[in-house]
Design an enzyme around this catalytic site. Sequence first.
Site, mmCIF file in Angstrom:
data_model
loop_
_atom_site.group_PDB
_atom_site.id
_atom_site.type_symbol
_atom_site.label_atom_id
_atom_site.label_comp_id
_atom_site.label_asym_id
_atom_site.label_seq_id
_atom_site.Cartn_x
_atom_site.Cartn_y
_atom_site.Cartn_z
ATOM 1 N N LYS A 190 -10.300 5.513 5.457
ATOM 2 C CA LYS A 190 -11.257 4.685 4.726
ATOM 3 C C LYS A 190 -12.699 5.135 4.940
ATOM 4 O O LYS A 190 -13.549 4.940 4.085
ATOM 5 C CB LYS A 190 -11.109 3.209 5.104
ATOM 6 C CG LYS A 190 -9.841 2.589 4.526
ATOM 7 C CD LYS A 190 -9.846 1.082 4.646
ATOM 8 C CE LYS A 190 -8.593 0.494 4.014
ATOM 9 N NZ LYS A 190 -8.444 -0.931 4.257
ATOM 10 N N LYS A 240 0.542 6.279 -0.591
ATOM 11 C CA LYS A 240 1.099 4.917 -0.690
ATOM 12 C C LYS A 240 0.481 4.139 -1.852
ATOM 13 O O LYS A 240 -0.660 4.400 -2.236
ATOM 14 C CB LYS A 240 0.951 4.176 0.640
ATOM 15 C CG LYS A 240 -0.444 3.737 0.934
ATOM 16 C CD LYS A 240 -0.515 2.782 2.129
ATOM 17 C CE LYS A 240 -1.965 2.352 2.244
ATOM 18 N NZ LYS A 240 -2.350 1.530 3.324
ATOM 19 N N LYS A 260 -4.156 -1.052 -3.455
ATOM 20 C CA LYS A 260 -4.867 -1.974 -4.328
ATOM 21 C C LYS A 260 -6.051 -1.293 -5.000
ATOM 22 O O LYS A 260 -6.515 -1.723 -6.045
ATOM 23 C CB LYS A 260 -5.418 -3.151 -3.509
ATOM 24 C CG LYS A 260 -4.366 -4.050 -2.900
ATOM 25 C CD LYS A 260 -5.008 -5.003 -1.897
ATOM 26 C CE LYS A 260 -3.974 -5.812 -1.139
ATOM 27 N NZ LYS A 260 -4.507 -6.430 0.083
HETATM 28 P P1 TYM Z 1 -3.191 -5.544 3.348
HETATM 29 O O1 TYM Z 1 -3.885 -6.712 2.741
HETATM 30 O O2 TYM Z 1 -3.721 -4.185 3.083
HETATM 31 O O3 TYM Z 1 -1.676 -5.546 2.918
HETATM 32 C C1 TYM Z 1 -0.877 -6.708 3.028
HETATM 33 C C2 TYM Z 1 0.517 -6.327 3.485
HETATM 34 O O4 TYM Z 1 1.110 -5.426 2.552
HETATM 35 C C3 TYM Z 1 1.620 -4.281 3.228
HETATM 36 N N1 TYM Z 1 1.488 -3.104 2.347
HETATM 37 C C4 TYM Z 1 2.510 -2.327 1.977
HETATM 38 N N2 TYM Z 1 3.828 -2.368 2.267
HETATM 39 C C5 TYM Z 1 4.608 -1.423 1.696
HETATM 40 N N3 TYM Z 1 4.150 -0.444 0.864
HETATM 41 C C6 TYM Z 1 2.838 -0.369 0.552
HETATM 42 N N4 TYM Z 1 2.401 0.564 -0.291
HETATM 43 C C7 TYM Z 1 1.961 -1.343 1.116
HETATM 44 N N5 TYM Z 1 0.618 -1.557 1.012
HETATM 45 C C8 TYM Z 1 0.346 -2.636 1.772
HETATM 46 C C9 TYM Z 1 0.747 -4.154 4.472
HETATM 47 O O5 TYM Z 1 1.405 -3.414 5.478
HETATM 48 C C10 TYM Z 1 0.545 -5.610 4.851
HETATM 49 O O6 TYM Z 1 1.628 -6.077 5.623
HETATM 50 N N6 TYM Z 1 -4.709 -5.556 8.113
HETATM 51 C C11 TYM Z 1 -3.807 -6.169 7.173
HETATM 52 C C12 TYM Z 1 -3.973 -7.666 7.058
HETATM 53 C C13 TYM Z 1 -3.968 -8.395 8.364
HETATM 54 C C14 TYM Z 1 -2.829 -8.735 9.130
HETATM 55 C C15 TYM Z 1 -3.350 -9.444 10.252
HETATM 56 C C16 TYM Z 1 -1.475 -8.486 8.983
HETATM 57 C C17 TYM Z 1 -5.083 -8.887 8.988
HETATM 58 N N7 TYM Z 1 -4.691 -9.528 10.135
HETATM 59 C C18 TYM Z 1 -2.493 -9.939 11.241
HETATM 60 C C19 TYM Z 1 -0.629 -8.986 9.981
HETATM 61 C C20 TYM Z 1 -1.134 -9.689 11.092
HETATM 62 C C21 TYM Z 1 -4.071 -5.570 5.783
HETATM 63 O O7 TYM Z 1 -5.130 -5.075 5.518
HETATM 64 O O8 TYM Z 1 -3.047 -5.768 4.924
#
Ligand code: TYM
Length: 329
Positions: free
Chosen positions: A111, A193, A196
């Site tokens: 990033k 991957k 968004k």
């Molecule tokens: P975020 O918002 O980017 O994504 C949310 C969830 O979706 C999963 N994910 C994917 N899984 C499979 N294939 C993909 N291409 C893909 N893209 C995203 C992510 O692994 C995630 O589970 N840091 C985290 C949010 C967060 C969090 C936490 C998660 C903040 N605090 C505490 C668990 C526990 C994030 O940015 O997810």
Amino acid sequence: MARVFSGVQPTGNIHLGNYLGALKQFVELQDQEECIYCIVDEHAITVPQDPKELREHVLDVAALYLAIGIDPKKSIVFVQSQVSGHAELGWICTCNTSTGELFRMTQFKAKSGGKESVGTGLLVYPTLMAADILLYDAEIVPVGNDQKQHIELTRDIAQRMNFKYGDDCFVVPDGRFMKAGARIMALDDPTSKMSKSATNELSRISLLDEPNKIKKAIMKATTDSDGVVKFDIENKPGISNLMTIYAAFTDMSFDEIEKKYEGHGYGDFKKDLVVIVQDALAPIRERYEEIRHSDELIEILEDGAKRARAIAEPVLKRVQDKVGFGYDK
Ligand code: TYM
């Protein structure tokens, strides 16, 4: 019952990767475990956000949580910034993490693109994520594969602080990853991957996409030219990614899918996948429309924050005592 915590960032375009990697697990777990699901707006501001849009996106994700089947009677659903313990424990976790550990995070490297001008929040973000989880004594964290390194760091911080302050400082959590769906790839480039933020709309399927957009994205998805429906990530990443999506929605094994499409080309397979995805997402879109502008939505979030605070406050107090905050009476 084990305690489960997870979160999703409030940005637009919640996609099939988010759903199949994480959100689908949220729903499955709520019948067996004590689940806490957060909308992590404090994470979102690690990159610039328009305040008005951010507030909208928080409600978008809240409505999506409910639309996919998260039941606020069973699970706690709330917004991170409404529980102040996240930021407070985040600071304590930051002070127990080295800069080297944070600079090594692959998501930070990707990033920041090596630039020093990016916000400090982008670097420190994993310690806030650790605090999110540790604040609730969570044991299970359902996430996609891309969060594996952050979960490992959370475990390291918890173990390090248990060593320093006593074993009862933190519960050490485990990640939970789907067999099919932990890493869904971009439809236009199966070596990166699904995300968004990718500029090509056809690289992803968002949960609220119209049937026509779903069709277009799948029919145009990049595949190889040998036309055999066979799971082989190394040599056939495109069709393997589509098979993963197929398997995740139908619970069929890769073997079963291969048998079903023996002697057929990619065309038949893709046409069936279009219908599978359209049928799975239609009821989500319908429920979302009903919920998104209902008065109930904010009430659910406020009630969720109250219930989250009741769990978080004693944990924060316990950790604050250990690190030496407050007074000896
Ligand atoms: P975020 O918002 O980017 O994504 C949310 C969830 O979706 C999963 N994910 C994917 N899984 C499979 N294939 C993909 N291409 C893909 N893209 C995203 C992510 O692994 C995630 O589970 N840091 C985290 C949010 C967060 C969090 C936490 C998660 C903040 N605090 C505490 C668990 C526990 C994030 O940015 O997810």
